[in-house]
Design a protein around this motif. Structure first.
Motif, PDB file in Angstrom:
ATOM      1  N   ALA A  71       0.808  -1.221   0.000  1.00  0.00           N
ATOM      2  CA  ALA A  71       0.000   0.000   0.000  1.00  0.00           C
ATOM      3  C   ALA A  71       0.843   1.274   0.000  1.00  0.00           C
ATOM      4  O   ALA A  71       0.386   2.332  -0.423  1.00  0.00           O
ATOM      5  N   SER A  72       2.098   1.183   0.479  1.00  0.00           N
ATOM      6  CA  SER A  72       2.958   2.367   0.498  1.00  0.00           C
ATOM      7  C   SER A  72       3.766   2.510  -0.780  1.00  0.00           C
ATOM      8  O   SER A  72       4.606   3.410  -0.889  1.00  0.00           O
ATOM      9  N   GLY A  73       3.530   1.626  -1.768  1.00  0.00           N
ATOM     10  CA  GLY A  73       4.214   1.745  -3.043  1.00  0.00           C
ATOM     11  C   GLY A  73       5.609   1.167  -3.057  1.00  0.00           C
ATOM     12  O   GLY A  73       6.451   1.603  -3.859  1.00  0.00           O
ATOM     13  N   ARG A  74       5.873   0.171  -2.224  1.00  0.00           N
ATOM     14  CA  ARG A  74       7.202  -0.421  -2.170  1.00  0.00           C
ATOM     15  C   ARG A  74       7.143  -1.888  -2.622  1.00  0.00           C
ATOM     16  O   ARG A  74       6.185  -2.604  -2.326  1.00  0.00           O
ATOM     17  N   VAL A  75       8.197  -2.319  -3.338  1.00  0.00           N
ATOM     18  CA  VAL A  75       8.237  -3.664  -3.924  1.00  0.00           C
ATOM     19  C   VAL A  75       8.254  -4.714  -2.819  1.00  0.00           C
ATOM     20  O   VAL A  75       9.071  -4.641  -1.886  1.00  0.00           O
ATOM     21  N   LEU A 135      12.167  -8.200 -14.175  1.00  0.00           N
ATOM     22  CA  LEU A 135      12.278  -6.845 -13.649  1.00  0.00           C
ATOM     23  C   LEU A 135      13.702  -6.585 -13.162  1.00  0.00           C
ATOM     24  O   LEU A 135      14.228  -5.474 -13.304  1.00  0.00           O
ATOM     25  N   ALA A 136      14.326  -7.617 -12.597  1.00  0.00           N
ATOM     26  CA  ALA A 136      15.713  -7.459 -12.158  1.00  0.00           C
ATOM     27  C   ALA A 136      16.612  -7.148 -13.352  1.00  0.00           C
ATOM     28  O   ALA A 136      17.480  -6.269 -13.293  1.00  0.00           O
ATOM     29  N   GLN A 196      16.823  -9.168  -4.690  1.00  0.00           N
ATOM     30  CA  GLN A 196      16.955  -8.777  -3.286  1.00  0.00           C
ATOM     31  C   GLN A 196      17.055  -7.256  -3.160  1.00  0.00           C
ATOM     32  O   GLN A 196      16.484  -6.654  -2.259  1.00  0.00           O
ATOM     33  N   GLN A 197      17.790  -6.649  -4.104  1.00  0.00           N
ATOM     34  CA  GLN A 197      17.930  -5.185  -4.075  1.00  0.00           C
ATOM     35  C   GLN A 197      16.615  -4.482  -4.405  1.00  0.00           C
ATOM     36  O   GLN A 197      16.371  -3.366  -3.946  1.00  0.00           O
TER      37      GLN A 197
END
Length: 761
Positions: A41-45, A52-53, A61-62
């Motif tokens: 909900a906060s827009g973080r992966v 995508l990596a 992981q990053q």
């Protein structure tokens, strides 16, 4: 395919709840050709696949925890505010830029995103496309994607912002090739806590974003804004080092809190004025006479509703100031306010630690000097502390011949100080005998130091008593800037600590003088007694130690008798010295009454307990030697056991009859011990400072160590034994005795027949 799958939302902790089992999530992500990420909900992966990596150049992981706005940018290349998404959540297409932070480049992508529930989580699918063939987003692009404070960019302004990014990439200045690469470096500086690096990168980014001649960053402080970073060229001139809070430029930044565009010129009266681009208002600004910028933006950096810094970005000649440039600067300022404050607070924490360490080091040095500390030592400490908080120290001296005052500047120049210190006082801050006044409270003094070009701000400190006299000095802030409130607080505390330390050491010196007077005037005597030979020694733990409560006496009594006394009153200083003097006097009086040692100690115990103000106790050895009979009667009250040496037989004997301490309980029972003496026998008495001495490894010297030292030196003359054992103690402790030590050796020589016959009754 993916956007139609039954993938559920994430919980508030940012973890995947479920959808057909957790393994199925990873299986589907591994099968698709697109880059896929799930966001909380906060827009973080919270989950990402290998595609995508590969697209971002980061590992999976990053990617975890990265904000969506840090990875996907609008075509302008300027990040959105953290709380706004650069794409809709209805599954429609949007063309964006995907950052590759490790390379400092961007890849154009088409993304689709869809909300995955009502908790704000969503899934994003991205596919790279060439710039030439990239399809435009479905439908008109929302103009609110890059809005600041509710002001959205129009489509024309969005295009202009994109053009500005292209200009940045083609400038060719030293440093990052574009804004995004610079942002990457900025993030690295934040992680390392390099506040100056963050400020330099931020002002460079602001300057490059609008292709300005120069940029300067002013950080908020006490009373205004101080120049902290500069980049560019201002035709060999200098930016103002300080902008006060009263200056029109600073006050506008605090009121409006968004970027303003100004042209600087002279009004009809010849005074410098600022013409505001948007409102056409004209503001008088004579304080900006030295500002080299002619056209410029004033960019406030706002954090938690507070203006924490102001950036000036502009040109040396008249220049067109566009509204979209102002909005770009607002976006950058908003985006990096958190990074600036994080680095600033981190740097402040390091500075606080450095200043605290400097204060502790100086206080320990002064404490080590004790009463030997001179005025110069104190002034050195104040000067070092002033330097630690970024200030200069200027002591005030008195000209004894002309009865005037003068100060010594950091350059060594002597300047007359035309003020009566008493006239300046207004009790701004007072701690016992210490007074501190900021220049802001002393307008006359502030005007004088400014006129003399000595400083712009600082404090006046008056200590009513330092090394015997009233002392004063100035602590000034150089560079035309105001004294930070934190520096003021730190120095105030340091002055307070120094005052307490100096007062303590003065009291300690006075106590030592009184104690020495008491000991030298009232005790520690070895009277000559026929048939006995005695030697005693008293050593303080350090050269500057307070005089303690250790004492000894050898008193000649009638009838060929003598009283030997050695004791220790708990504590140090005047009280223990006074009590030990009283104990010696009392025991001396009791011995002349012919009392047995146990009776003397019992009377001494009653004496202690009869005075409620004597909240202390003592240990004591009292012995009566009958020289004619060759006997020793003793009472050992809580004291280390005495040693009886028999040099002829190379043996030692511990006098083991023990009683309790003096001054603890009225019901204490005291007993006598009895020993027969032979000529040549030696009695060794000592205080616990000898047995409790510690070696470098923390081990105690102990009674065993003492007996071993005695045995090794049993053949020495009685005059040499105390000195030899004391030397052994110093060697064992590496010259670091923790307590005072008193020691006495008495040899029984006996009487010849003539002495016995002539002895008084």
């Amino acid at each position: 395919m993916i956007l139609g799958s039954n993938i559920t939302a994430t919980d508030t902790g940012g973890r995947i709840k479920a959808f057909c089992g957790l393994n199925a999530v990873f299986d589907i992500l591994a099968m698709v050709d697109d880059a896929v990420a799930g966001y909380d909900a906060s827009g973080r992966v919270i989950i990402a696949n290998e595609n995508l990596a590969s697209l971002s150049g980061l590992t999976r992981q990053q990617l975890l925890g990265i904000d969506v706005n840090a990875l996907f940018l609008p075509l302008s290349g300027i990040p959105n505010p953290h709380d706004r998404l650069p794409f809709p959540l209805d599954g429609s297409k949007a063309t964006l830029l995907c950052r590759r932070p490790t390379e400092g480049t961007k890849v154009r992508v088409v993304v689709r995103a869809r909300a995955m529930g009502d908790d704000g989580s969503f899934l994003l699918v991205a596919r790279p496309t060439s710039v030439a063939s990239a399809p435009e987003p479905d439908g008109p692009r929302p103009t609110s994607d890059v809005s600041v404070d509710g002001a959205a960019l129009s489509s024309d302004e969005v295009a202009a912002v994109a053009d500005a990014d292209v200009r940045v990439a083609s400038i060719g200045r030293e440093g990052p090739a574009d804004v995004v690469a610079l942002m990457s470096e900025l993030g690295g500086a934040v992680v390392s806590g390099d506040a100056s690096g963050v400020r330099d990168m931020l002002v460079s980014e602001l300057r490059d974003a609008v292709d300005a001649d120069a940029g300067a960053l002013y950080l908020a402080g006490s009373g205004g804004y101080a120049l902290k970073s500069f980049t560019g060229d201002v035709d060999g001139r200098e930016m103002p080092s300080y902008i006060t809070s009263q200056d029109r430029l600073a006050s506008l930044a605090g009121e409006v809190r968004h970027t303003l565009a100004f042209d600087r010129h002279r009004g009809l009266d010849g005074e410098v004025v600022l013409s505001e681009k948007a409102t056409k208002e004209v503001h008088g600004a004579p304080e900006l006479e030295s500002l080299p910028l002619v056209s410029f933006f004033s960019v406030p950096i706002v954090y938690d509703a507070t203006v924490v810094a102001v950036a000036l970005v502009g040109w040396n000649a008249p220049h067109a100031l566009h509204g979209h440039d102002a909005k770009v600067l607002d976006i950058l300022a908003l985006h990096h306010a958190n990074e600036l404050m994080t680095a600033t607070l981190s740097a402040r924490a390091h500075s606080n630690e450095r200043v605290s360490n400097a204060a502790s080091e100086r206080l320990l040095h002064l404490e080590g000097l004790g009463e030997k500390a001179t005025l110069l030592d104190y002034y050195d400490a104040f000067e070092a502390m002033a330097a630690a908080v970024g200030c200069s120290f200027m002591p005030i001296f008195k000209n004894l011949h002309q009865d005037t005052l003068f100060i010594k500047t950091p350059a060594g120049e002597l300047v007359d100080f035309p003020f009566d210190v008493d006239m300046l006082r207004d009790d701004e801050w007072h701690y016992e005998d210490v007074h501190i006044w900021p220049f802001s409270k002393l307008a006359t003094l502030r005007g004088w130091v400014s006129e003399k070009c000595i400083a712009n701000d600082g404090v006046l400190v008056i200590m009513d008593r330092l090394v015997g006299e009233s002392r004063g000095f100035l602590v000034t802030k150089d560079g035309g800037t105001a004294l930070p409130s934190l520096s003021y607080t730190y120095f105030k505390r340091f002055v307070q600590d120094v005052h307490r330390l100096e007062r303590r050491q003065t009291q300690r010196a006075q106590d030592a003088l009184i104690s020495h007077t008491l000991q030298s005037g009232l005790g520690n005597h070895l009277q000559h007694v026929e048939g006995l030979t005695a030697q005693a020694i008293y050593n303080s733990a350090t050269e500057t130690a307070d005089v303690g409560g250790d004492f000894y006496d050898l008193i000649r009594l009638p009838g060929n008798r003598a009283c030997v006394i050695l004791g220790d009153v708990a504590g140090k200083g005047v009280q223990s010295a006074s009590v030990s003097a009283a104990v010696r006097t009392a025991l001396g009086a009791y011995s002349w009454e012919g009392l047995a040692p146990s009776h003397m100690v019992r009377s001494l115990n009653d004496f202690f307990l009869g005075f409620s103000r004597l909240e202390t106790f003592a240990t004591v050895f009292v012995g009566v030697i009958d020289v004619a009979e060759g006997t020793l009667t003793y009472c050992c009250a809580g004291h280390p056991p005495a040693l009886l040496l028999h040099p002829a037989e190379q043996q030692t004997e511990l006098l083991s009859v023990q009683s309790g301490v003096v001054g603890a309980f009225r019901e204490m029972v005291y007993r006598d011990g009895h020993v027969r003496l032979r000529p040549g026998d030696e009695l060794l008495l000592y205080t616990d400072g000898a047995t409790e001495a510690r070696g470098a490894d923390g081990t105690f010297f102990g009674e065993v160590g003492l007996r071993d030292a005695v045995v090794r030196n049993i053949d020495l003359d009685v005059h040499d034994i105390p000195d030899k054992i004391m030397a052994t103690l110093y060697e064992f402790t590496e010259n670091r005795l923790d307590d005072d030590v008193a020691m006495m050796a008495v040899r029984f020589d006996g009487l010849d027949a003539d002495s016995t016959a002539g002895a008084p009754s």
